[in-house]
Design a protein around this motif. Structure first.
Motif, mmCIF file in Angstrom:
data_model
loop_
_atom_site.group_PDB
_atom_site.id
_atom_site.type_symbol
_atom_site.label_atom_id
_atom_site.label_comp_id
_atom_site.label_asym_id
_atom_site.label_seq_id
_atom_site.Cartn_x
_atom_site.Cartn_y
_atom_site.Cartn_z
ATOM 1 N N UNK A 5 -63.529 10.448 -36.781
ATOM 2 C CA UNK A 5 -62.571 9.353 -36.649
ATOM 3 C C UNK A 5 -61.997 9.456 -35.243
ATOM 4 N N UNK A 6 -62.380 8.534 -34.385
ATOM 5 C CA UNK A 6 -62.031 8.626 -32.982
ATOM 6 C C UNK A 6 -60.806 7.834 -32.605
ATOM 7 N N UNK A 7 -60.176 8.250 -31.503
ATOM 8 C CA UNK A 7 -58.988 7.582 -30.971
ATOM 9 C C UNK A 7 -57.911 7.477 -32.041
ATOM 10 N N UNK A 8 -57.664 8.594 -32.712
ATOM 11 C CA UNK A 8 -56.712 8.619 -33.816
ATOM 12 C C UNK A 8 -55.877 9.893 -33.754
ATOM 13 N N UNK A 9 -54.591 9.753 -34.031
ATOM 14 C CA UNK A 9 -53.692 10.908 -34.105
ATOM 15 C C UNK A 9 -52.924 10.970 -35.417
ATOM 16 N N UNK A 10 -52.921 9.885 -36.192
ATOM 17 C CA UNK A 10 -52.029 9.788 -37.351
ATOM 18 C C UNK A 10 -52.489 10.581 -38.560
ATOM 19 N N UNK A 11 -53.779 10.889 -38.645
ATOM 20 C CA UNK A 11 -54.372 11.598 -39.792
ATOM 21 C C UNK A 11 -54.489 10.732 -41.044
ATOM 22 N N UNK A 12 -54.156 9.450 -40.977
ATOM 23 C CA UNK A 12 -54.226 8.583 -42.153
ATOM 24 C C UNK A 12 -55.669 8.434 -42.620
ATOM 25 N N UNK A 13 -56.564 8.029 -41.735
ATOM 26 C CA UNK A 13 -57.973 7.899 -42.113
ATOM 27 C C UNK A 13 -58.593 9.264 -42.372
ATOM 28 N N UNK A 14 -58.191 10.268 -41.614
ATOM 29 C CA UNK A 14 -58.700 11.627 -41.823
ATOM 30 C C UNK A 14 -58.458 12.078 -43.249
#
Length: 213
Positions: A5-14
């Motif tokens: 999951x790229x360009x992400x920091x929120x961890x929601x999709x993770x």
């Protein structure tokens, strides 16, 4: 599936993919918003060749690519030059192109609707599927383009009824567009919604049987 999951920091999709048993990781130049050992702090282009089954780039930098910012290419904001705006456009299109054309069999790149100058600069540009958060139970307006390669279109899972214009509820649904100027405006406008992330994990992560076969 091995998922990036790229360009992400929120961890929601993770979290959505981890909860469904996938080997999921997220990557961004910034640190994660919460403690996790599943965050790679790096330029996503440095990890695209690590053998992923699925790439979802949730919020690549899009300020110069999207329709809402095309006016700055002609009349730049105070303190900036037209040359800087066009250089940033080229940089944004290059990053988007590298993600869309990554050596990964299933790719989804999320981005607002692009203007013509951006489309001309994206390698192998494809027409996106346009979705809204409220199709997936998240009460917000945000027309989002999903540029898909090797993946089916996303199907609505919990379509809500939008409120009437002019109401306080309608204003609340418009929070993303109404975000005030400030240091966190980019984060509000690039928010990953949990309902949409769950749909990604259920509908695209459901192809795990195909990978195992």
């Amino acid at each position: 599936m091995k998922i990036l999951i790229g360009c992400a920091t929120s961890c929601v999709a993770l979290h959505a993919f981890l909860e469904r048993g996938h080997d999921a990781w997220q990557c961004d130049m910034l640190p994660a918003d919460e403690p996790t050992n599943r965050h790679i702090q790096d330029d996503i282009r440095n990890v695209l060749g690590w053998g992923w089954d699925l790439l979802i780039v949730s919020n690549p930098p899009c300020t110069r690519l999207c329709n809402s910012g095309v006016r700055w290419l002609k009349t730049p904001p105070p303190g900036r030059t037209r040359e800087e705006m066009w250089v940033e456009l080229d940089e944004g299109a290059a990053l988007f192109s590298d993600c869309l054309n990554a050596p990964i069999p299933r790719v989804a790149v999320e981005n607002p609707v692009m203007h013509g100058h951006a489309r001309e600069r994206v390698r192998n540009w494809i027409k996106p599927q346009i979705v809204q958060p409220w199709w997936f139970g998240d009460p917000f307006f945000k027309a989002t383009g999903l540029y898909l390669r090797g993946l089916p279109p996303l199907h609505p899972t919990d379509r809500l009824t939008p409120p009437e214009p002019g109401t306080s509820e309608h204003k609340a649904w418009s929070m993303v567009h109404r975000a005030p100027p400030g240091a966190d405006r980019w984060k509000i406008r690039s928010k990953t919604f949990p309902g949409m992330a769950a749909a990604w994990a259920d509908q695209w992560g459901g192809q795990i049987d195909e990978v195992a076969a």
